[in-house]
Scaffold this motif. Structure first.
Motif, mmCIF file in Angstrom:
data_model
loop_
_atom_site.group_PDB
_atom_site.id
_atom_site.type_symbol
_atom_site.label_atom_id
_atom_site.label_comp_id
_atom_site.label_asym_id
_atom_site.label_seq_id
_atom_site.Cartn_x
_atom_site.Cartn_y
_atom_site.Cartn_z
ATOM 1 N N GLU A 121 0.838 -1.189 0.000
ATOM 2 C CA GLU A 121 0.000 0.000 0.000
ATOM 3 C C GLU A 121 0.882 1.252 0.000
ATOM 4 O O GLU A 121 2.016 1.223 0.491
ATOM 5 N N ARG A 160 3.778 -8.163 2.274
ATOM 6 C CA ARG A 160 2.607 -7.291 2.354
ATOM 7 C C ARG A 160 2.902 -6.099 3.256
ATOM 8 O O ARG A 160 3.475 -6.253 4.331
ATOM 9 N N LYS A 162 0.609 -2.916 4.758
ATOM 10 C CA LYS A 162 -0.721 -2.314 4.805
ATOM 11 C C LYS A 162 -0.831 -1.355 5.981
ATOM 12 O O LYS A 162 -0.161 -1.510 7.003
#
Length: 227
Positions: A121, A160, A162
């Motif tokens: 993100e 990942r 986030k």
């Protein structure tokens, strides 16, 4: 009185213009410094590459290769700073994406067959913290490539990033490999693990290892720059 006010206004305008010019000069200088640091680190990485080619011992080659990867991870921070308009914060999705792309290429050249997948993100982090995070992620992903799939069996390594609530972010590195039950290298006492702990400590956090059976997930939570 009117004349005095006009004089004060002129002084304020002049002072404001001087401050703006000084700030612009400082930003240009800082950009140039980051450019030169990035170039210098690339030179060091190239020297390590030359040294690596001159040695025959496998362990020595591996150590030099990992050192080169760490240098490249730091160099990318400075490159991102002089190519962006912000010299205080780093866009982690861009930085980590570029760094991990380079790392995957290097791992495949070494014969590792795992596939790296990134889900990042758009999150910003202050520069010094980005260096620490980048080095930690580099070590975690390298460990997953090297140890999660013995015999270079196919598999995935997933990264990942986030955003969480309250100005926090979560970074995870996950694989579907042998897990920590058969392979404790993920949380061992080697140099890579020491580097991970040191970088996490500098970020005022720690890495949590979760044995997923199959696979391992490494997780850390950190404070991000204001959105």
């Amino acid at each position: 009185v009117q004349a005095i006010n006009l004089t004060l206004e002129e002084r304020v305008k002049t002072r404001t213009a001087d401050l703006a010019m000084a700030r612009e000069r400082a930003e240009v200088l800082l950009t140039e410094v980051n450019h030169r640091v990035a170039n210098s680190l690339q030179l060091v990485a190239a020297l390590v590459q030359m040294q690596m080619r001159s040695v025959t011992d496998t362990a020595a080659k591996d150590a030099l290769r990992e050192t080169q990867s760490r240098i490249n991870a730091i160099s990318l921070i400075h490159k991102s700073l002089y190519t962006s308009g912000d010299v205080t914060n780093v866009a982690l999705n861009d930085y980590l994406g570029a760094m991990l792309g380079n790392l995957e290429t290097a791992m495949k050249k070494d014969g590792h067959t795992a596939i790296l997948k990134c889900y990042l993100e758009p999150i910003s982090l202050r520069t010094d913290a980005s260096v620490n995070l980048g080095v930690a992620v580099q070590e975690l992903v390298t460990n997953a490539f090297k140890y999660a799939y013995p015999g270079d069996k196919p598999g995935e390594v997933r990264v990942r990033l986030k955003r969480l609530d309250d100005g926090k972010a979560e970074l995870t590195v996950e694989d579907d490999g042998v897990g920590m039950g058969l392979n404790a290298t993920h949380a061992g006492t080697g140099l890579g693990s020491k580097i991970i702990r040191t970088m996490a400590s500098a970020l005022q956090t720690q890495v949590e290892y979760i044995n997923r059976a199959p696979g391992t997930l490494a997780r850390l939570v950190l404070t991000t720059a204001p959105a």
